[in-house]
Write a protein that holds these residues in place. Structure first.
Motif, PDB file in Angstrom:
ATOM      1  N   PRO A 131       0.368  -1.082  -0.535  1.00  0.00           N
ATOM      2  CA  PRO A 131      -0.018   0.322   0.218  1.00  0.00           C
ATOM      3  C   PRO A 131       0.711   1.513  -0.171  1.00  0.00           C
ATOM      4  O   PRO A 131       1.711   1.121   0.305  1.00  0.00           O
ATOM      5  N   ALA A 132       0.149   1.745  -0.600  1.00  0.00           N
ATOM      6  CA  ALA A 132       0.765   3.632  -0.396  1.00  0.00           C
ATOM      7  C   ALA A 132       0.537   4.048   0.307  1.00  0.00           C
ATOM      8  O   ALA A 132      -0.953   4.399   0.549  1.00  0.00           O
ATOM      9  N   LEU A 133       1.327   5.051   0.655  1.00  0.00           N
ATOM     10  CA  LEU A 133       1.048   6.843   1.769  1.00  0.00           C
ATOM     11  C   LEU A 133      -0.057   5.865   3.008  1.00  0.00           C
ATOM     12  O   LEU A 133      -1.144   6.622   2.996  1.00  0.00           O
ATOM     13  N   PHE A 147     -17.638  20.249   1.121  1.00  0.00           N
ATOM     14  CA  PHE A 147     -16.531  19.888   1.355  1.00  0.00           C
ATOM     15  C   PHE A 147     -15.492  20.365   1.871  1.00  0.00           C
ATOM     16  O   PHE A 147     -15.507  21.833   1.110  1.00  0.00           O
ATOM     17  N   THR A 148     -14.369  20.593   2.674  1.00  0.00           N
ATOM     18  CA  THR A 148     -14.102  21.273   3.631  1.00  0.00           C
ATOM     19  C   THR A 148     -12.129  20.294   2.762  1.00  0.00           C
ATOM     20  O   THR A 148     -11.864  19.154   2.737  1.00  0.00           O
ATOM     21  N   VAL A 149     -12.043  21.439   1.600  1.00  0.00           N
ATOM     22  CA  VAL A 149     -10.218  20.140   1.526  1.00  0.00           C
ATOM     23  C   VAL A 149      -9.256  20.224   2.250  1.00  0.00           C
ATOM     24  O   VAL A 149      -8.649  21.323   3.271  1.00  0.00           O
ATOM     25  N   ILE A 150      -9.226  19.250   3.016  1.00  0.00           N
ATOM     26  CA  ILE A 150      -7.764  18.502   3.911  1.00  0.00           C
ATOM     27  C   ILE A 150      -6.499  18.436   3.853  1.00  0.00           C
ATOM     28  O   ILE A 150      -5.651  18.544   4.294  1.00  0.00           O
ATOM     29  N   GLU A 151      -6.713  18.363   2.476  1.00  0.00           N
ATOM     30  CA  GLU A 151      -5.286  17.639   1.904  1.00  0.00           C
ATOM     31  C   GLU A 151      -5.424  17.332  -0.080  1.00  0.00           C
ATOM     32  O   GLU A 151      -5.712  17.103  -0.305  1.00  0.00           O
ATOM     33  N   LYS A 152      -4.393  18.037   0.076  1.00  0.00           N
ATOM     34  CA  LYS A 152      -4.172  18.598  -1.561  1.00  0.00           C
ATOM     35  C   LYS A 152      -3.330  18.739  -2.832  1.00  0.00           C
ATOM     36  O   LYS A 152      -3.235  18.803  -3.585  1.00  0.00           O
ATOM     37  N   GLY A 153      -2.875  16.556  -2.803  1.00  0.00           N
ATOM     38  CA  GLY A 153      -2.007  16.214  -3.258  1.00  0.00           C
ATOM     39  C   GLY A 153      -1.261  15.511  -2.706  1.00  0.00           C
ATOM     40  O   GLY A 153       0.802  16.528  -2.938  1.00  0.00           O
ATOM     41  N   LEU A 154      -0.563  15.089  -1.516  1.00  0.00           N
ATOM     42  CA  LEU A 154       0.588  14.957  -0.996  1.00  0.00           C
ATOM     43  C   LEU A 154       0.743  13.505  -1.640  1.00  0.00           C
ATOM     44  O   LEU A 154       0.242  12.640  -1.954  1.00  0.00           O
ATOM     45  N   THR A 155       2.591  14.320  -1.790  1.00  0.00           N
ATOM     46  CA  THR A 155       2.706  13.054  -2.776  1.00  0.00           C
ATOM     47  C   THR A 155       3.807  11.854  -1.655  1.00  0.00           C
ATOM     48  O   THR A 155       4.375  12.635  -0.596  1.00  0.00           O
ATOM     49  N   ALA A 157      11.014  10.397  -0.449  1.00  0.00           N
ATOM     50  CA  ALA A 157      11.947   9.234  -1.240  1.00  0.00           C
ATOM     51  C   ALA A 157      12.330   7.798  -0.372  1.00  0.00           C
ATOM     52  O   ALA A 157      12.519   7.150  -1.358  1.00  0.00           O
ATOM     53  N   GLN A 158      11.538   7.863   0.877  1.00  0.00           N
ATOM     54  CA  GLN A 158      12.081   7.298   2.164  1.00  0.00           C
ATOM     55  C   GLN A 158      11.471   6.056   1.227  1.00  0.00           C
ATOM     56  O   GLN A 158      11.578   4.585   1.219  1.00  0.00           O
ATOM     57  N   GLU A 159      10.466   6.298   0.655  1.00  0.00           N
ATOM     58  CA  GLU A 159       8.763   5.814   1.054  1.00  0.00           C
ATOM     59  C   GLU A 159       9.363   5.272  -0.692  1.00  0.00           C
ATOM     60  O   GLU A 159       8.536   3.523  -0.921  1.00  0.00           O
ATOM     61  N   ALA A 189       5.469   3.444  -6.012  1.00  0.00           N
ATOM     62  CA  ALA A 189       4.223   4.849  -4.635  1.00  0.00           C
ATOM     63  C   ALA A 189       4.739   6.041  -4.963  1.00  0.00           C
ATOM     64  O   ALA A 189       4.006   6.964  -5.230  1.00  0.00           O
ATOM     65  N   ARG A 190       5.900   6.579  -6.728  1.00  0.00           N
ATOM     66  CA  ARG A 190       5.922   7.151  -6.867  1.00  0.00           C
ATOM     67  C   ARG A 190       5.193   8.416  -7.715  1.00  0.00           C
ATOM     68  O   ARG A 190       4.587   9.800  -7.572  1.00  0.00           O
ATOM     69  N   SER A 191       4.052   7.597  -8.694  1.00  0.00           N
ATOM     70  CA  SER A 191       3.021   8.384  -9.342  1.00  0.00           C
ATOM     71  C   SER A 191       2.304   9.047  -8.524  1.00  0.00           C
ATOM     72  O   SER A 191       0.990   9.054  -8.341  1.00  0.00           O
ATOM     73  N   ALA A 192       2.013   8.465  -7.031  1.00  0.00           N
ATOM     74  CA  ALA A 192       0.523   7.809  -5.791  1.00  0.00           C
ATOM     75  C   ALA A 192       0.335   9.443  -5.681  1.00  0.00           C
ATOM     76  O   ALA A 192       1.318  10.509  -5.008  1.00  0.00           O
ATOM     77  N   LYS A 193      -0.486  10.276  -5.452  1.00  0.00           N
ATOM     78  CA  LYS A 193      -1.232  11.674  -5.184  1.00  0.00           C
ATOM     79  C   LYS A 193      -2.990  11.489  -3.617  1.00  0.00           C
ATOM     80  O   LYS A 193      -3.372  10.795  -4.588  1.00  0.00           O
ATOM     81  N   LEU A 194      -3.070  11.759  -2.955  1.00  0.00           N
ATOM     82  CA  LEU A 194      -3.657  11.326  -1.393  1.00  0.00           C
ATOM     83  C   LEU A 194      -4.238  13.205  -1.898  1.00  0.00           C
ATOM     84  O   LEU A 194      -3.312  14.296  -1.618  1.00  0.00           O
ATOM     85  N   ARG A 195      -5.452  12.703  -2.048  1.00  0.00           N
ATOM     86  CA  ARG A 195      -6.556  14.174  -1.766  1.00  0.00           C
ATOM     87  C   ARG A 195      -7.518  13.233  -0.604  1.00  0.00           C
ATOM     88  O   ARG A 195      -7.724  12.780  -0.700  1.00  0.00           O
ATOM     89  N   ILE A 196      -7.708  14.630   0.344  1.00  0.00           N
ATOM     90  CA  ILE A 196      -8.398  14.255   1.750  1.00  0.00           C
ATOM     91  C   ILE A 196      -9.213  15.746   1.287  1.00  0.00           C
ATOM     92  O   ILE A 196      -9.837  16.318   1.478  1.00  0.00           O
ATOM     93  N   GLY A 197     -10.711  15.213   1.165  1.00  0.00           N
ATOM     94  CA  GLY A 197     -12.093  15.453   1.683  1.00  0.00           C
ATOM     95  C   GLY A 197     -12.881  15.934   2.734  1.00  0.00           C
ATOM     96  O   GLY A 197     -13.016  14.832   2.702  1.00  0.00           O
TER      97      GLY A 197
END
Ligand SMILES: C[S@@+](CC[C@H](N)C(=O)[O-])C[C@H]1O[C@@H](n2cnc3c(N)ncnc32)[C@H](O)[C@@H]1O
Length: 305
Positions: A8-10, A274-282, A285-287, A294-302
């Motif tokens: 699993p990424a992030l 929605f309230t935007v909580i996370e705007k594109g976390l990547t 380097a360690q992960e 996981a390089r191309s993974a992007k996390l958004r949370i609302g």
């Protein structure tokens, strides 16, 4: 060596970002190897509940033996209908980790990767009607070009589509080897040594996979259902791997609709559920070192207002 179903990424930021209520009802719409689902289960108390969906029945091999957990075999585009079936009017949070798992790329007979010879398949749901071979052999040149250009962002989409049409006029393209030969003019085994061609094939395979599984259409339908199901304060965490799906999620969290249409009140304030909580976390380097995919993974949370 035992095959790994998925890494699993992030993981931590996704689970923390969901702000899980121990007694809440949650949905992981992309169960896969179950890495994210297991972490959600750990955060739930005895009254909590998790539904984990996957359209690929292979994922059921990773099932969680726990009475608070329910596997749902189906496409997440029908999220609303499945939740109706289970009598859930509202949910406290939802996550999606989009796309395919390592398992898909590593199983030759699923036809997702040109690392192996195999059938030209690419269906996440093995019972779905349309395979990659159907698309390659029945779409007209213009449709093929559109798929390669839109979903693969390939500048030479037109030339590639033309080569497919010329090749299939001689004989239908049924295997990965035949498709690679048609597109590149060289044998599959040799593309690894040719970085330019390899990159092009990665993008072309991604484009076909997105079309086969109607990934963007399913995502839009799922987001709309999630919006309606989430309780106030409930969060959705979405991991994307492709610029088009990321744009859909970004616009959806900003606007609350799939058209990305922004409504404003009399005073010019944006009206969005929605309230935007996370705007594109990547991934850091360690992960990425441990898990290069996981390089191309992007996390958004609302968070639902
Ligand atoms: C990236 S993997 C998820 C990995 C998972 N988070 C883990 O920790 O192992 C994506 C999974 O979602 C499933 N999937 C993709 N699109 C889907 C859809 N529209 N409906 C249901 N499942 C889907 C795929 O079959 C795959 O198993």
């Amino acid at each position: 060596m035992e095959k790994i179903y998925h890494i699993p990424a992030l993981l931590q930021p996704t689970i923390q970002g969901l702000k899980i209520r121990p007694d809440g009802t949650y949905v992981d719409v992309t169960f896969g190897g179950g890495g994210h689902s297991r972490a959600i289960m750990q955060a739930l108390g005895t009254q909590g509940r998790l539904y984990s969906m996957d359209q690929d029945i292979d994922a059921y091999a990773n099932r969680i033996d726990d009475e608070r957990w329910q596997f749902v075999h189906g496409n997440f585009r029908y999220l609303r209908q499945f939740m109706d079936f289970y009598g859930e009017e509202h949910i406290d949070g939802l996550m999606a980790d989009l796309g395919v798992s390592f398992h898909h790329f590593d199983e030759a007979e699923r036809g997702f990767s040109f690392r192996f010879p195999g059938p030209l398949d690419m269906r996440m749901n093995q019972k779905a009607a349309k395979s990659a071979a159907d698309i390659v052999n029945t779409y007209d040149e213009e449709q093929l070009c559109r798929v390669l250009y839109l979903y693969g962002e390939l500048k030479n989409a037109r030339a590639l589509a033309h080569r497919m049409v010329v090749a299939r006029a001689k004989a239908p393209i049924q295997t990965i080897d035949e498709l690679v030969w048609a597109m590149t003019g060289c044998p599959r085994e040799s593309v690894g040594e040719r970085p330019g061609i390899k990159k092009e094939l990665i993008l072309a395979f991604q484009a076909l996979r997105i079309e086969v599984n109607d990934e963007l259409g399913a995502l839009q339908q799922m987001l709309l259902s999630a919006r309606d199901l989430l309780c106030p304060g409930g969060r959705m965490a979405i991991l994307t791997y492709h610029s088009l799906e990321d744009r859909i999620v970004k616009n959806f969290l900003r606007s609350g609709n799939v058209e990305g249409h922004i409504d404003k009140d009399f005073y010019g304030n944006i009206l969005t559920p929605f309230t935007v909580i996370e705007k594109g976390l990547t991934a850091d380097a360690q992960e990425i070192e441990v898990n290069p995919r996981a390089r191309s993974a992007k996390l958004r949370i609302g968070e639902k207002k």
